[in-house]
Design a protein around this motif. Structure first.
Motif, PDB file in Angstrom:
ATOM      1  N   GLN A  39     -34.141  46.017 -47.798  1.00  0.00           N
ATOM      2  CA  GLN A  39     -33.532  46.526 -49.019  1.00  0.00           C
ATOM      3  C   GLN A  39     -34.488  47.470 -49.743  1.00  0.00           C
ATOM      4  O   GLN A  39     -34.073  48.525 -50.245  1.00  0.00           O
ATOM      5  N   GLU A  40     -35.769  47.097 -49.780  1.00  0.00           N
ATOM      6  CA  GLU A  40     -36.751  47.970 -50.406  1.00  0.00           C
ATOM      7  C   GLU A  40     -36.873  49.292 -49.656  1.00  0.00           C
ATOM      8  O   GLU A  40     -36.992  50.360 -50.252  1.00  0.00           O
ATOM      9  N   VAL A  42     -34.494  50.702 -47.834  1.00  0.00           N
ATOM     10  CA  VAL A  42     -33.285  51.502 -48.080  1.00  0.00           C
ATOM     11  C   VAL A  42     -33.320  52.118 -49.476  1.00  0.00           C
ATOM     12  O   VAL A  42     -32.935  53.267 -49.678  1.00  0.00           O
ATOM     13  N   ARG A  43     -33.814  51.335 -50.465  1.00  0.00           N
ATOM     14  CA  ARG A  43     -33.903  51.878 -51.829  1.00  0.00           C
ATOM     15  C   ARG A  43     -34.918  53.016 -51.900  1.00  0.00           C
ATOM     16  O   ARG A  43     -34.687  54.031 -52.571  1.00  0.00           O
ATOM     17  N   ALA A  46     -33.299  55.989 -50.410  1.00  0.00           N
ATOM     18  CA  ALA A  46     -32.296  56.554 -51.317  1.00  0.00           C
ATOM     19  C   ALA A  46     -32.968  57.288 -52.470  1.00  0.00           C
ATOM     20  O   ALA A  46     -32.523  58.365 -52.878  1.00  0.00           O
ATOM     21  N   TYR A 201     -24.013  58.617 -48.601  1.00  0.00           N
ATOM     22  CA  TYR A 201     -24.300  58.171 -49.957  1.00  0.00           C
ATOM     23  C   TYR A 201     -23.113  58.434 -50.893  1.00  0.00           C
ATOM     24  O   TYR A 201     -22.424  59.448 -50.776  1.00  0.00           O
ATOM     25  N   SER A 228     -25.839  49.013 -58.510  1.00  0.00           N
ATOM     26  CA  SER A 228     -27.298  49.097 -58.613  1.00  0.00           C
ATOM     27  C   SER A 228     -27.842  50.392 -58.017  1.00  0.00           C
ATOM     28  O   SER A 228     -28.674  50.370 -57.105  1.00  0.00           O
ATOM     29  N   THR A 246     -26.256  55.741 -54.304  1.00  0.00           N
ATOM     30  CA  THR A 246     -26.180  54.412 -53.683  1.00  0.00           C
ATOM     31  C   THR A 246     -25.598  54.557 -52.283  1.00  0.00           C
ATOM     32  O   THR A 246     -24.695  55.389 -52.069  1.00  0.00           O
ATOM     33  N   GLY A 250     -23.920  49.959 -48.740  1.00  0.00           N
ATOM     34  CA  GLY A 250     -24.612  48.975 -49.560  1.00  0.00           C
ATOM     35  C   GLY A 250     -26.108  48.987 -49.311  1.00  0.00           C
ATOM     36  O   GLY A 250     -26.616  49.664 -48.416  1.00  0.00           O
ATOM     37  N   TRP A 251     -26.810  48.222 -50.122  1.00  0.00           N
ATOM     38  CA  TRP A 251     -28.275  48.230 -50.055  1.00  0.00           C
ATOM     39  C   TRP A 251     -28.823  47.487 -48.850  1.00  0.00           C
ATOM     40  O   TRP A 251     -30.015  47.501 -48.603  1.00  0.00           O
ATOM     41  N   HIS A 252     -27.944  46.827 -48.129  1.00  0.00           N
ATOM     42  CA  HIS A 252     -28.394  46.177 -46.898  1.00  0.00           C
ATOM     43  C   HIS A 252     -27.983  46.999 -45.683  1.00  0.00           C
ATOM     44  O   HIS A 252     -27.904  46.484 -44.578  1.00  0.00           O
ATOM     45  N   SER A 255     -29.364  47.009 -42.020  1.00  0.00           N
ATOM     46  CA  SER A 255     -30.134  45.765 -42.019  1.00  0.00           C
ATOM     47  C   SER A 255     -30.067  45.104 -40.655  1.00  0.00           C
ATOM     48  O   SER A 255     -29.020  45.075 -39.999  1.00  0.00           O
TER      49      SER A 255
END
Length: 591
Positions: A39-40, A42-43, A46, A201, A228, A246, A250-252, A255
């Motif tokens: 997640q970190e 991917v953030r 982004a 995105y 978020s 975003t 999603g943020w995962h 994953s």
């Protein structure tokens, strides 16, 4: 009740259960760590994209500001006048510009294109909705933006107003008016938003209506709900801008949590089962027996396992005929040297698979060592097995190396055990003798043993390409004999030293893998023509010495002699084996 057996059963169950519980805890920690880290990541990705595309949007918006600045320079240079405004504005227009305007004294007098925009001729300083912002830009001498607002044409626009100040005869500055461009959004940064969407995105671009308010208004977005998002803010035209991004997934996104979870539990169940199996096998001694009799790479019997199975079979069936087959891979050392040992292992496994599929399941199959295999066909004669052995020998086999399919062949010798006058030891020797005679004849064939065969003991030298080439007392290189593709395939250490390279990869980088690039530029065409002239007139598989200037990596050149031979390789077609000799060194030795 048998308490010792019950106690042993509990022991065998408790240990695997503890392994499962401990493994579950470790797996949960690993999954959490992977999820958090992903997640970190991917953030961070982004956020980096938000910054990158915001910078592109800033550059796009600055194109609109640049128009007002260019008009300002013309006004200053022409002392407050612009001749042929329509022509100048026409040259500045782009697809994302709605109109270009002049407002001397704050009153819009000139608009291009005028058609459809003539209602914009207003007194900006005193206009109820524009006056405060216009006066703010005038009084602070800053370019300001206002909007978004609905254009008459139905689009959304943003106004860029640039105050222009001139100097009077006394050198004092006075307000001349505004140069104005009205941009259409999101057209002006369509490339940026399209790229964000293509990269997966959701985005939302907002700005404050003017420098006098902190309230953000959405300009454009491709999604109604953001979860978020990462946000990047920047200042431009006196306004604050905000780009929110975003991932659509999603943020995962991307994953590996699900894969790790499923794979982890599969491994955990396997580990638990393996723990139980090992405890059982340890008690029975099965695991040690398997390890001592099976070849780890191919899964066939090793030499010890083969001897054990053959001995047991012969004790029970000493009165039956059987056939022993000895075989190996042709030029296996070449495969290892050219493609690496891992590729050689693939070839061994492929051969082992064809052995399993080609002979009866009750056969004794063995990898006796290296690329050598041995097979015992039970209760049959050479006559019975001949067709089967020939078909097995001729079967096409190949492996993938360097993204290309490479074929390989085998050589096979076989012999028959006769109950009346034979022995197991002699059977193995006879099969090996037949294989040796296949090698003498030229490989890729199968032969049945007969007493008249050459029985010379096989004593391979054990030399490999790397052993020989590394220690050759001279520069040696192999490259493709193709006028359109002269790719370098190999160079020994002396050749690397001669070209000034420290390793083979450096030689490939320097030459672009092309042999012609080590020849001095102005000699290449003549040297290549001479080489092919000699090859086309080749006799006795040899060619004469050829002299040329070798270009080293550092740019220096040295005179060398080239002496080569054209070889047909089963893997690469025609190739050159070439010795390169320092011409000055030869001359020095002769003198």
């Amino acid at each position: 009740m048998n308490y010792p057996k019950l106690k042993a059963l509990k022991y065998k169950l408790i240990i695997p259960l503890l392994v499962f519980l401990f493994g579950t805890g470790v797996l949960c920690v690993v999954i959490y760590k992977i999820s958090y880290t992903n997640q970190e990541r991917v953030r961070d990705k982004a956020a980096l994209n938000a910054v990158s595309y915001a910078d592109r949007m800033i550059a796009d918006l600055n194109n609109g500001i640049t128009i007002t600045k260019s008009l300002e320079q013309i006004i200053i240079s022409e002392n407050g006048q612009i001749e042929h405004f329509e022509k100048v504005a026409e040259n500045m227009m782009t697809d994302s510009i709605q109109s270009i305007q002049l407002a001397p004294g704050g009153v819009v007098t000139d608009i291009y294109p005028e058609k459809g925009n003539d209602t914009g001729k207003i007194d900006l300083i005193n206009d109820p909705s524009r006056g405060e912002i216009a006066r703010y830009g005038r009084d602070n001498n800053i370019t300001v933006m206002q909007g978004p607002f609905q254009l008459k044409q139905g689009d959304v626009g943003i106004t860029i107003r640039n105050p222009v100040y001139l100097e009077n005869e006394s050198g004092d500055k006075y307000f001349w008016g505004f140069t104005i461009s009205i941009i259409r959004v999101p057209e002006i940064f369509s490339d940026s938003v399209n790229a964000l969407e293509d990269f997966g995105y959701y985005y939302r671009l907002s700005k404050t209506l003017s420098p006098l308010t902190g309230e953000f208004t959405e300009i454009y977005s491709n999604c109604e709900e953001f979860i978020s998002p990462v946000t990047y803010q920047f200042e431009l035209g006196g306004c604050s801008w905000k780009l929110e991004v975003t991932p659509k997934d999603g943020w995962h996104a991307d994953s590996q949590t699900t894969t790790v979870f499923i794979g982890g539990f599969i491994i955990l169940f396997l580990l638990t089962g393996l723990t139980y199996a090992l405890m059982v096998l340890q008690a029975n001694g099965i695991i040690l027996q398997n390890l001592s009799s099976t070849d780890n790479l191919t899964g066939l019997l090793n030499r010890n396992g083969f001897q054990e199975h053959l001995t047991k079979y012969m004790k029970k069936h000493s009165n039956e005929h059987c056939v022993c087959i000895a075989l190996d891979i042709d030029d296996f050392k070449f495969i290892n040297d050219l493609f690496g040992h891992s590729t050689g292992d693939k070839a061994l496994c492929i051969l082992a698979d064809t052995i399993r599929s080609s002979f009866p399941k009750n056969s004794i199959l063995c990898r006796s060592g290296g690329d050598e295999f041995c097979i015992i066909l039970k209760n049959c004669t050479c006559k019975d097995a001949k067709a089967q052995i020939e078909a097995f020998t001729d079967m096409p086999r190949s492996f993938i190396a360097s993204n290309q399919t490479q074929s390989f062949n085998i050589s096979v010798g076989y012999a028959q055990y006769n109950p009346d006058d034979g022995s197991v030891e002699q059977l193995l020797i006879d099969a090996d003798t037949a294989l040796y005679n296949v090698k003498i004849k030229g490989k890729h064939e199968c032969l049945e043993f007969n007493p008249n065969m050459n029985k010379k003991i096989r004593t391979p030298l054990g030399f490999a390409l790397s052993d020989i080439s590394k220690n050759l007392p001279g520069a040696f290189i192999i490259y493709k004999a193709d006028k359109k593709d002269d790719s370098i395939l190999f160079a020994n250490k002396e050749m690397l030293n001669l070209t000034g390279c420290s390793n083979f990869d450096e030689l490939i980088d320097y030459t672009g893998r092309s042999f012609r690039n080590i020849i001095k530029e102005d000699e290449r065409e003549a040297v290549e023509e001479n080489i092919w002239k000699q090859i086309n007139a080749l006799e006795n598989d040899n060619n004469d010495y050829l002299s040329f200037s070798l270009k080293r990596k550092d740019g220096t050149v040295i005179p060398v002699l080239d002496h080569g031979r054209l070889i047909n390789s089963r893997h690469y077609g025609n190739i050159f084996y070439v010795f390169i000799i320092d011409h000055d060194l030869v001359r020095k030795c002769l003198n």
